[in-house]
Design an enzyme around this catalytic site. Structure first.
Site, PDB file in Angstrom:
ATOM      1  N   GLY A  51       0.803  -1.223   0.000  1.00  0.00           N
ATOM      2  CA  GLY A  51       0.000   0.000   0.000  1.00  0.00           C
ATOM      3  C   GLY A  51       0.836   1.274   0.000  1.00  0.00           C
ATOM      4  O   GLY A  51       1.840   1.388  -0.722  1.00  0.00           O
ATOM      5  N   TYR A 224      -7.172   9.719   6.336  1.00  0.00           N
ATOM      6  CA  TYR A 224      -8.139   9.838   5.239  1.00  0.00           C
ATOM      7  C   TYR A 224      -9.274  10.735   5.724  1.00  0.00           C
ATOM      8  O   TYR A 224      -9.763  10.578   6.844  1.00  0.00           O
ATOM      9  CB  TYR A 224      -8.672   8.455   4.817  1.00  0.00           C
ATOM     10  N   TYR A 234     -16.811   6.355   7.206  1.00  0.00           N
ATOM     11  CA  TYR A 234     -15.402   6.551   7.565  1.00  0.00           C
ATOM     12  C   TYR A 234     -15.194   7.624   8.648  1.00  0.00           C
ATOM     13  O   TYR A 234     -14.963   7.324   9.806  1.00  0.00           O
ATOM     14  CB  TYR A 234     -14.553   6.874   6.324  1.00  0.00           C
TER      15      TYR A 234
HETATM   16  P1  NAI Z   1      -1.763  -1.840   3.798  1.00  0.00           P
HETATM   17  O1  NAI Z   1      -2.577  -2.915   4.402  1.00  0.00           O
HETATM   18  O2  NAI Z   1      -1.461  -1.929   2.343  1.00  0.00           O
HETATM   19  O3  NAI Z   1      -0.356  -1.754   4.582  1.00  0.00           O
HETATM   20  C1  NAI Z   1      -0.289  -1.864   5.967  1.00  0.00           C
HETATM   21  C2  NAI Z   1       1.136  -2.077   6.417  1.00  0.00           C
HETATM   22  O4  NAI Z   1       1.117  -2.213   7.855  1.00  0.00           O
HETATM   23  C3  NAI Z   1       1.789  -3.356   5.865  1.00  0.00           C
HETATM   24  O5  NAI Z   1       3.142  -3.091   5.589  1.00  0.00           O
HETATM   25  C4  NAI Z   1       1.705  -4.322   7.052  1.00  0.00           C
HETATM   26  O6  NAI Z   1       2.713  -5.337   7.070  1.00  0.00           O
HETATM   27  C5  NAI Z   1       1.909  -3.349   8.197  1.00  0.00           C
HETATM   28  N1  NAI Z   1       1.467  -3.850   9.494  1.00  0.00           N
HETATM   29  C6  NAI Z   1       0.217  -4.156   9.901  1.00  0.00           C
HETATM   30  N2  NAI Z   1       0.249  -4.575  11.199  1.00  0.00           N
HETATM   31  C7  NAI Z   1       1.543  -4.520  11.599  1.00  0.00           C
HETATM   32  C8  NAI Z   1       2.214  -4.789  12.811  1.00  0.00           C
HETATM   33  N3  NAI Z   1       1.583  -5.216  13.897  1.00  0.00           N
HETATM   34  N4  NAI Z   1       3.571  -4.626  12.844  1.00  0.00           N
HETATM   35  C9  NAI Z   1       4.256  -4.215  11.740  1.00  0.00           C
HETATM   36  N5  NAI Z   1       3.649  -3.917  10.580  1.00  0.00           N
HETATM   37  C10 NAI Z   1       2.316  -4.060  10.506  1.00  0.00           C
HETATM   38  O7  NAI Z   1      -2.475  -0.475   4.186  1.00  0.00           O
HETATM   39  P2  NAI Z   1      -2.603   0.970   3.493  1.00  0.00           P
HETATM   40  O8  NAI Z   1      -3.931   1.073   2.858  1.00  0.00           O
HETATM   41  O9  NAI Z   1      -1.397   1.302   2.721  1.00  0.00           O
HETATM   42  O10 NAI Z   1      -2.690   1.911   4.778  1.00  0.00           O
HETATM   43  C11 NAI Z   1      -1.556   2.565   5.329  1.00  0.00           C
HETATM   44  C12 NAI Z   1      -1.998   3.839   6.029  1.00  0.00           C
HETATM   45  O11 NAI Z   1      -2.538   4.738   5.046  1.00  0.00           O
HETATM   46  C13 NAI Z   1      -3.113   3.603   7.058  1.00  0.00           C
HETATM   47  O12 NAI Z   1      -2.898   4.446   8.147  1.00  0.00           O
HETATM   48  C14 NAI Z   1      -4.361   4.026   6.307  1.00  0.00           C
HETATM   49  O13 NAI Z   1      -5.407   4.443   7.156  1.00  0.00           O
HETATM   50  C15 NAI Z   1      -3.804   5.191   5.495  1.00  0.00           C
HETATM   51  N6  NAI Z   1      -4.630   5.558   4.332  1.00  0.00           N
HETATM   52  C16 NAI Z   1      -5.011   4.608   3.427  1.00  0.00           C
HETATM   53  C17 NAI Z   1      -5.850   4.956   2.385  1.00  0.00           C
HETATM   54  C18 NAI Z   1      -6.298   3.922   1.394  1.00  0.00           C
HETATM   55  O14 NAI Z   1      -7.196   4.238   0.607  1.00  0.00           O
HETATM   56  N7  NAI Z   1      -5.707   2.739   1.369  1.00  0.00           N
HETATM   57  C19 NAI Z   1      -6.316   6.342   2.200  1.00  0.00           C
HETATM   58  C20 NAI Z   1      -5.762   7.283   3.151  1.00  0.00           C
HETATM   59  C21 NAI Z   1      -4.984   6.883   4.193  1.00  0.00           C
END
Ligand code: NAI
Length: 403
Positions: A51, A224, A234
């Site tokens: 992500g 977000y 959300y």
């Molecule tokens: P994702 O699921 O693709 O990535 C999450 C990451 O967190 C991965 O690298 C995973 O290994 C890691 N992770 C999870 N639990 C863990 C733990 N206990 N220890 C170590 N690493 C851990 O998620 P995404 O969508 O990229 O989200 C990342 C941030 O961006 C979040 O805060 C999300 O709210 C924010 N965000 C996401 C949006 C979206 O549309 N996907 C929009 C705006 C913000």
């Protein structure tokens, strides 16, 4: 092993390593085709295996020649399990980042734990001395409470009346009915504990005390905000409460970093994209499909890499920072344009169960979702038998992985 997509409740239970390599390479190719920029030297990414965290890592390593340390919660292949997509992303990132003459280290473990913070801090001291950027990009369903030993779960719920709506069932490519329940006070508290800002604050305090933050150090976390269409699910729900907490913590951290390092703590509101985490937010798949459709038609669509590249090049390190009155960086401004929001909302309300799947935006959404786990690449032979152990050993021999 012959690896075919295996899905349960909108979650891939497996991943295809060769597809993950393509997934990483696509982003690297985009980064290399973008103008280089002056950014940080040494970056710690918490949640950089997929992500937004992975896109940030690639943008900074290939766009600004930064060294990186990434902490992620991923597992390698074992027996009949293929290993997670994030695991292979880490290995292939390292393989291809070799060409940059920069240093990259991956730590596989629980970022919430004190032990992880200690190991990472030691690694920073021994390899880079200091870090000048810390990216907090975790999306987790649960967090261990170190005082009680309990695993606290986050919840995706609303805070008004229950919402009756629809979401996409990816496997069957059908719309299914869902109800998003009202959260209890405990569920709100738990979600804030998991997805709010307290662990980010713990990280920065830990790194500060250990004196591994450099002069002008920055930290950034991703929030977000969204528009009226996503409000009830959300921003006015449990996740929104967690994000409000994250944004509050940014203010405290900003005071600390400004005073001690002439640095800053930033919040960036990022646009809605397909990710392993975002798919679990009910209604979001429909919103994102329609948003993609509208943005593609308006020639305003941005890939996940392009979005983060622009964030760091123009807004974190460049001169084109757009902020709102809460001082949050608004790299999501294109998604938020009133015309884009209105067209997305209209489209969502004009569709039926079949027409949604005819949209270019929905097709793009589904394609991206498969790609996240390494599936759907036309240049990969998915009938080919792969010796995962041999592949894993050869990639790990040339990567710096700490477990
Ligand atoms: P994702 O699921 O693709 O990535 C999450 C990451 O967190 C991965 O690298 C995973 O290994 C890691 N992770 C999870 N639990 C863990 C733990 N206990 N220890 C170590 N690493 C851990 O998620 P995404 O969508 O990229 O989200 C990342 C941030 O961006 C979040 O805060 C999300 O709210 C924010 N965000 C996401 C949006 C979206 O549309 N996907 C929009 C705006 C913000």
């Amino acid at each position: 092993m012959i690896i075919k997509p295996s899905m349960r409740s909108n979650f891939f239970t497996n991943a295809h390593p060769l597809g993950s390599e393509q997934f990483v390479l696509e982003q690297i190719k985009e980064a290399k085709a973008s103008p280089p920029f002056k950014g940080p030297k040494n970056v710690l990414i918490i949640g950089g295996s997929s992500g937004y965290g992975l896109a940030s890592r690639i943008a900074l390593a290939f766009g600004a020649n930064a060294n990186t340390i990434n902490v992620s919660y991923e597992s390698g292949p074992k027996g009949k399990r293929t290993g997670s997509a994030g695991y292979w992303n880490n290995l292939y990132f390292q393989k291809h980042a070799n060409e940059t003459n920069t240093t990259h280290i991956d730590f596989l473990g629980d970022a919430f734990g004190k032990e992880t913070k200690a190991i990472i801090t030691k690694t920073i001291k021994e390899t880079f001395g200091h870090v000048d950027l810390v990216i907090y990009s975790l999306a987790a369903g649960g967090r261990r409470n170190e005082e009680t030993g309990d695993i606290v779960q986050s919840h995706i719920k609303t805070m008004g009346e229950p919402i009756h709506g629809k979401t996409i069932d990816i496997k069957s490519e059908k719309l299914i009915d869902i109800t998003i329940d009202n959260a209890t006070d405990q569920e709100i508290k738990d979600t804030v504990f998991v997805m709010g800002g307290s662990d980010w604050q713990d990280w920065i305090n830990y790194l500060d005390k250990a004196e591994v933050l450099s002069e002008q150090a920055k930290t950034i976390a991703y929030t977000y905000i969204g528009g009226p269409t996503t409000q009830s699910v959300y921003r006015h729900g449990t996740l929104g409460q967690a994000k409000t907490d994250l944004e509050q913590k940014a203010k405290t951290l900003n005071t600390l970093l400004a005073k001690t390092y002439k640095g800053e703590a930033l919040i960036s509101s990022s646009k809605a994209v397909v990710s392993k985490a975002s798919i679990f937010i009910p209604q979001m798949p429909i919103y994102v499909s329609c948003l993609y459709d509208v943005m593609l038609k308006a020639d305003k669509h941005e890939s996940i890499l392009a979005h983060k590249y622009r964030l760091f090049k123009d807004m974190v390190y460049g001169e084109n920072r757009l902020t709102d009155k809460e001082n949050r960086i608004r790299v999501d401004h294109i998604e938020m344009e009133p015309s884009i929001q209105k067209a997305t909302n209209n489209l969502m309300h004009s569709l039926d169960d079949n027409t949604l799947f005819d949209l270019k935006g929905t097709k793009h959404f589904l394609q991206q979702f498969y790609k996240i786990s390494g599936f759907g690449y036309s240049n990969i032979d998915y009938e080919k038998d792969i010796d995962l152990d041999t592949l894993n050993t050869s990639l790990r021999d040339n990567a710096q992985i700490i477990e």
